[in-house]
Design a protein around this motif. Structure first.
Motif, PDB file in Angstrom:
ATOM      1  N   SER A  31      -6.531   5.038  -1.377  1.00  0.00           N
ATOM      2  CA  SER A  31      -5.293   4.284  -0.399  1.00  0.00           C
ATOM      3  C   SER A  31      -4.557   3.593  -0.557  1.00  0.00           C
ATOM      4  O   SER A  31      -4.378   2.617  -1.016  1.00  0.00           O
ATOM      5  N   ILE A  32      -3.425   3.601   0.180  1.00  0.00           N
ATOM      6  CA  ILE A  32      -2.111   3.013   0.020  1.00  0.00           C
ATOM      7  C   ILE A  32      -1.789   2.507   1.605  1.00  0.00           C
ATOM      8  O   ILE A  32      -1.430   3.150   2.561  1.00  0.00           O
ATOM      9  N   SER A  33      -0.694   0.932   1.224  1.00  0.00           N
ATOM     10  CA  SER A  33      -1.079   0.811   2.243  1.00  0.00           C
ATOM     11  C   SER A  33       0.327   1.054   2.994  1.00  0.00           C
ATOM     12  O   SER A  33       0.691   1.733   2.176  1.00  0.00           O
ATOM     13  N   ALA A  34       0.377   0.977   4.393  1.00  0.00           N
ATOM     14  CA  ALA A  34       1.633   0.984   4.928  1.00  0.00           C
ATOM     15  C   ALA A  34       2.753   0.755   4.439  1.00  0.00           C
ATOM     16  O   ALA A  34       4.221   1.274   4.350  1.00  0.00           O
ATOM     17  N   ASP A  35       3.074  -0.455   3.780  1.00  0.00           N
ATOM     18  CA  ASP A  35       3.905  -0.848   2.810  1.00  0.00           C
ATOM     19  C   ASP A  35       4.410  -0.347   1.703  1.00  0.00           C
ATOM     20  O   ASP A  35       5.180  -0.577   0.500  1.00  0.00           O
ATOM     21  N   GLY A  36       3.115   0.397   1.087  1.00  0.00           N
ATOM     22  CA  GLY A  36       3.218   1.194  -0.791  1.00  0.00           C
ATOM     23  C   GLY A  36       3.117  -0.474  -1.509  1.00  0.00           C
ATOM     24  O   GLY A  36       3.235   0.211  -2.848  1.00  0.00           O
TER      25      GLY A  36
END
Length: 201
Positions: A31-36
């Motif tokens: 899982s990668i956050s919205a800002d990467g």
């Protein structure tokens, strides 16, 4: 393990930066956050007809190989007829997830919140902090919380500031729970309000 369950490679896990969830197969996702900026492993499975999500640790602290081992272990637990999340929670010294602590905190405080709007904002915490929800509280470090705040910090500063305060309140609550991390350190990271500071861009 079949080849179909090894969709990712160590190099791919390192190079991926696009927000979202990337499947390795067998219920394991990166899982990668919205800002990467933040990555974590999650195990998605179904229990009694409901979709469940189990955090397996942050990347690169937990490698792809280690994440696969953890997924395999908890999948075997599931096959024996036990809910992996409940089984882990029952382990001596097990650490609660951010979502579990948030739910307990909201339940304990809701009677003191007279404003329905205020209650609704707290109930929406899961939506805004979904990256943190499955993570054990002692795995929430200086990268995890800014990954939640940064995407809205410049455009919705007031919302981000309130979100930061709520996350900090849950982490402080987690310190006080019997199974919480208190002032101990895990993997060199201590839970601290400093975790709730947005990264400077």
């Amino acid at each position: 393990m079949s080849r179909a369950e090894k969709k990712l490679s160590a190099g791919a896990a390192k190079g991926l930066s696009k927000p979202g969830r990337w499947s390795d197969g067998g219920g394991l996702y990166l899982s990668i956050s919205a800002d990467g900026r933040s990555k974590s492993w999650v195990y998605l499975f179904r229990w009694k007809g409901n979709a469940r999500e189990m955090g397996l640790g942050t990347y690169p602290l937990i490698s792809l190989a280690e994440a696969r081992e953890r997924r395999d272990h908890w999948r075997k637990v599931q096959l024996t007829g036990h809910n992996p999340i409940e089984a882990r929670r029952a382990l001596p010294g097990s650490m609660p997830t951010f979502g579990e602590c948030a739910t307990r905190f909201i339940t304990s405080m809701s009677s003191q919140w007279r404003s329905e709007k205020h209650k609704g904002e707290w109930q929406a915490l899961e939506e805004h902090a979904k990256l943190l929800w499955p993570m054990p509280v002692n795995h929430i470090d200086m990268a995890a919380v800014p990954a939640v705040l940064n995407p809205i910090w410049e455009t919705k500063r007031e919302t981000a500031s309130r979100l930061r305060g709520r996350i900090e309140a849950v982490l402080n609550y987690a310190k006080l729970t019997p199974s919480g991390p208190g002032r101990t350190r895990q993997h060199g990271v201590a839970i601290s309000p400093m975790c709730c500071q947005p990264a400077k861009i």
